[in-house]
Motif scaffolding. Structure first.
Motif, PDB file in Angstrom:
ATOM      1  N   CYS A  59      58.691  80.867  43.228  1.00  0.00           N
ATOM      2  CA  CYS A  59      58.230  80.284  41.956  1.00  0.00           C
ATOM      3  C   CYS A  59      58.853  78.907  41.726  1.00  0.00           C
ATOM      4  CB  CYS A  59      58.569  81.215  40.793  1.00  0.00           C
ATOM      5  SG  CYS A  59      57.547  82.694  40.689  1.00  0.00           S
ATOM      6  N   ALA A  60      60.119  78.764  42.084  1.00  0.00           N
ATOM      7  CA  ALA A  60      60.787  77.481  41.916  1.00  0.00           C
ATOM      8  C   ALA A  60      60.153  76.407  42.792  1.00  0.00           C
ATOM      9  CB  ALA A  60      62.272  77.616  42.244  1.00  0.00           C
ATOM     10  N   SER A  61      59.717  76.778  43.979  1.00  0.00           N
ATOM     11  CA  SER A  61      59.048  75.805  44.848  1.00  0.00           C
ATOM     12  C   SER A  61      57.710  75.378  44.255  1.00  0.00           C
ATOM     13  CB  SER A  61      58.855  76.381  46.249  1.00  0.00           C
ATOM     14  OG  SER A  61      57.860  77.392  46.262  1.00  0.00           O
ATOM     15  N   LEU A  62      56.980  76.326  43.669  1.00  0.00           N
ATOM     16  CA  LEU A  62      55.724  75.984  42.995  1.00  0.00           C
ATOM     17  C   LEU A  62      55.987  75.073  41.793  1.00  0.00           C
ATOM     18  CD1 LEU A  62      53.839  79.416  43.023  1.00  0.00           C
ATOM     19  CD2 LEU A  62      53.033  77.300  44.076  1.00  0.00           C
ATOM     20  N   TYR A  63      57.002  75.418  41.032  1.00  0.00           N
ATOM     21  CA  TYR A  63      57.351  74.650  39.839  1.00  0.00           C
ATOM     22  C   TYR A  63      57.779  73.230  40.209  1.00  0.00           C
ATOM     23  CZ  TYR A  63      60.234  73.210  35.826  1.00  0.00           C
ATOM     24  OH  TYR A  63      60.800  72.516  34.791  1.00  0.00           O
ATOM     25  N   SER A  91      57.196  71.524  43.069  1.00  0.00           N
ATOM     26  CA  SER A  91      56.107  70.749  43.666  1.00  0.00           C
ATOM     27  C   SER A  91      55.086  70.323  42.618  1.00  0.00           C
ATOM     28  CB  SER A  91      55.427  71.547  44.784  1.00  0.00           C
ATOM     29  OG  SER A  91      54.953  72.795  44.300  1.00  0.00           O
ATOM     30  N   ALA A  92      54.876  71.143  41.581  1.00  0.00           N
ATOM     31  CA  ALA A  92      53.971  70.755  40.493  1.00  0.00           C
ATOM     32  C   ALA A  92      54.497  69.513  39.781  1.00  0.00           C
ATOM     33  CB  ALA A  92      53.811  71.914  39.506  1.00  0.00           C
ATOM     34  N   ILE A  93      55.812  69.441  39.606  1.00  0.00           N
ATOM     35  CA  ILE A  93      56.419  68.261  38.989  1.00  0.00           C
ATOM     36  C   ILE A  93      56.245  67.041  39.889  1.00  0.00           C
ATOM     37  CG2 ILE A  93      58.601  67.229  38.253  1.00  0.00           C
ATOM     38  CD1 ILE A  93      59.532  70.008  37.419  1.00  0.00           C
ATOM     39  N   MET A  94      56.467  67.216  41.189  1.00  0.00           N
ATOM     40  CA  MET A  94      56.363  66.096  42.122  1.00  0.00           C
ATOM     41  C   MET A  94      54.935  65.576  42.230  1.00  0.00           C
ATOM     42  SD  MET A  94      58.891  67.535  45.104  1.00  0.00           S
ATOM     43  CE  MET A  94      58.857  66.049  46.066  1.00  0.00           C
ATOM     44  N   LEU A  95      53.961  66.477  42.052  1.00  0.00           N
ATOM     45  CA  LEU A  95      52.555  66.082  42.137  1.00  0.00           C
ATOM     46  C   LEU A  95      51.972  65.690  40.783  1.00  0.00           C
ATOM     47  CD1 LEU A  95      51.319  68.859  44.595  1.00  0.00           C
ATOM     48  CD2 LEU A  95      51.443  66.407  45.075  1.00  0.00           C
ATOM     49  N   ASN A  96      52.833  65.731  39.757  1.00  0.00           N
ATOM     50  CA  ASN A  96      52.396  65.390  38.395  1.00  0.00           C
ATOM     51  C   ASN A  96      51.236  66.269  37.925  1.00  0.00           C
ATOM     52  OD1 ASN A  96      54.265  63.203  38.096  1.00  0.00           O
ATOM     53  ND2 ASN A  96      52.919  61.923  39.358  1.00  0.00           N
ATOM     54  N   SER A 146      65.292  75.240  41.041  1.00  0.00           N
ATOM     55  CA  SER A 146      64.529  74.003  41.233  1.00  0.00           C
ATOM     56  C   SER A 146      65.466  72.817  41.440  1.00  0.00           C
ATOM     57  CB  SER A 146      63.625  73.767  40.024  1.00  0.00           C
ATOM     58  OG  SER A 146      62.955  72.533  40.127  1.00  0.00           O
ATOM     59  N   ASN A 147      66.529  72.757  40.678  1.00  0.00           N
ATOM     60  CA  ASN A 147      67.502  71.673  40.838  1.00  0.00           C
ATOM     61  C   ASN A 147      68.175  71.731  42.210  1.00  0.00           C
ATOM     62  OD1 ASN A 147      66.971  70.769  38.230  1.00  0.00           O
ATOM     63  ND2 ASN A 147      68.638  71.960  37.327  1.00  0.00           N
ATOM     64  N   LEU A 148      68.504  72.946  42.665  1.00  0.00           N
ATOM     65  CA  LEU A 148      69.108  73.101  43.991  1.00  0.00           C
ATOM     66  C   LEU A 148      68.154  72.642  45.092  1.00  0.00           C
ATOM     67  CD1 LEU A 148      70.948  76.570  43.835  1.00  0.00           C
ATOM     68  CD2 LEU A 148      71.986  74.314  44.128  1.00  0.00           C
ATOM     69  N   TYR A 162      53.051  71.176  49.509  1.00  0.00           N
ATOM     70  CA  TYR A 162      54.355  70.758  49.014  1.00  0.00           C
ATOM     71  C   TYR A 162      55.274  71.961  48.805  1.00  0.00           C
ATOM     72  CZ  TYR A 162      53.459  65.785  48.111  1.00  0.00           C
ATOM     73  OH  TYR A 162      53.230  64.443  48.243  1.00  0.00           O
ATOM     74  N   SER A 163      54.723  73.033  48.270  1.00  0.00           N
ATOM     75  CA  SER A 163      55.536  74.226  47.996  1.00  0.00           C
ATOM     76  C   SER A 163      56.085  74.825  49.277  1.00  0.00           C
ATOM     77  CB  SER A 163      54.701  75.267  47.239  1.00  0.00           C
ATOM     78  OG  SER A 163      54.231  74.757  46.019  1.00  0.00           O
ATOM     79  N   LEU A 164      55.267  74.878  50.322  1.00  0.00           N
ATOM     80  CA  LEU A 164      55.715  75.408  51.606  1.00  0.00           C
ATOM     81  C   LEU A 164      56.815  74.532  52.197  1.00  0.00           C
ATOM     82  CD1 LEU A 164      52.263  76.413  53.129  1.00  0.00           C
ATOM     83  CD2 LEU A 164      54.107  77.984  52.517  1.00  0.00           C
ATOM     84  N   LEU A 165      56.662  73.226  52.070  1.00  0.00           N
ATOM     85  CA  LEU A 165      57.693  72.318  52.570  1.00  0.00           C
ATOM     86  C   LEU A 165      59.011  72.532  51.846  1.00  0.00           C
ATOM     87  CD1 LEU A 165      58.751  69.885  54.142  1.00  0.00           C
ATOM     88  CD2 LEU A 165      57.747  68.413  52.379  1.00  0.00           C
TER      89      LEU A 165
END
Length: 287
Positions: free
Chosen positions: A222-226, A228-233, A257-259, A198-201
């Motif tokens: 870091c924002a992509s990790l953050y 994707s962690a939210i999206m994966l719960n 992350s919002n962007l 998810y983070s790579l996507l």
């Protein structure tokens, strides 16, 4: 949100465009001693090297180049060029690193040289040409994606200008490189491998937003990790997690992350090339 998750859930790194992606890491250095970047002994040196290179890379970028320089272009035209770069990467089975290097070179050139709409094809092809020669073991020859002799000459000329502008310094600490670095030191267990996917996507989608380039690539990773962690719960205290592994804190990456989420929604609505690629892979049932 559920619709977007359904769109990206079938996406994995086994597509033609994303080859040789790292698997999830475990805390067993003996398995990765052949790779210097996976040896914890060098982590600090790698971090400082990436930090230094990141500062150098950002010195070549002007986040406001559309208003300052490019009067004939707009962000939508840039997004279309990224779509074309994605097609090239898919057709030639390029690495993900090559894709992100190409986008960086494109932004560098647009930050300093005013171009006209007639030059768009030559610009993105040149950036891919340079990136593939630097990143790929077997880069695709130029004749595979341009057949016009005049365009070839123009590409060679733009290549000279781009390399002179960068002083032949093509090393790039992109958000993709930073994400691989963070993933190495986190050493995530196998059960959370979707987190990396998810983070790579999200990194691939984020490049479509011109406002992203004003942020440091380390924060984008870091924002992509953050996000994707939210999206994966994935349940975690991000600030504690960031403190443990040396990532950026939540207040530093919240805006990014919002962007990323806004860009993801726009990419789905506008059917960007990366979204079409995901749908094609789903139809072929490759996963």
């Amino acid at each position: 949100m559920e619709y977007i998750q359904k769109m990206i859930r079938p996406f994995t790194d086994r597509s033609n465009y994303y080859v040789s992606q790292p698997n999830s890491f475990k805390r067993k250095e003996s398995k990765h001693t052949h790779d210097p970047q996976s040896v914890l002994l060098y982590i600090k040196q790698i971090f400082f090297t990436l930090q230094t290179q990141q500062n150098v890379n950002m010195s070549f970028l002007n986040p406001n180049y559309f208003s300052d320089i490019q009067s004939d272009l707009n962000p939508e035209m840039r997004a279309q060029m990224i779509d074309e770069v994605h097609k090239l990467c898919t057709a030639h089975k390029a690495q993900r690193r090559t894709f992100h290097q190409t986008i960086y070179l494109l932004d560098v050139y647009l930050s300093t040289n005013r171009i006209f709409t007639a030059q768009i094809d030559s610009i993105y092809k040149t950036c891919y040409f340079v990136a593939s020669k630097y990143e790929e073991i077997y880069p695709s020859p130029l004749w595979r994606y341009t057949y016009d002799r005049d365009e070839m000459q123009e590409i060679f000329q733009i290549e000279k200008e781009l390399l002179s502008l960068l002083d032949f310094k093509l090393v790039t600490a992109s958000s993709y490189v930073w994400l691989n670095y963070y993933w190495t030191i986190i050493n995530i267990a196998e059960k959370t491998s979707n987190w990396l996917t998810y983070s790579l996507l999200l990194l691939d989608v984020a490049v479509y937003n011109i406002n992203i380039i004003k942020y440091e690539p380390s924060k984008i990773a870091c924002a992509s990790l953050y996000t994707s962690a939210i999206m994966l719960n994935i349940q975690m205290n991000w600030n504690s997690f960031a403190s443990q592994f040396g990532l950026h804190f939540q207040h530093e990456i919240k805006e990014i992350s919002n962007l990323i989420m806004i860009t993801l929604k726009d990419s789905v609505n506008q059917k960007r090339e990366i979204v079409k690629h995901m749908q094609l892979q789903k139809e072929k049932e490759l996963f």
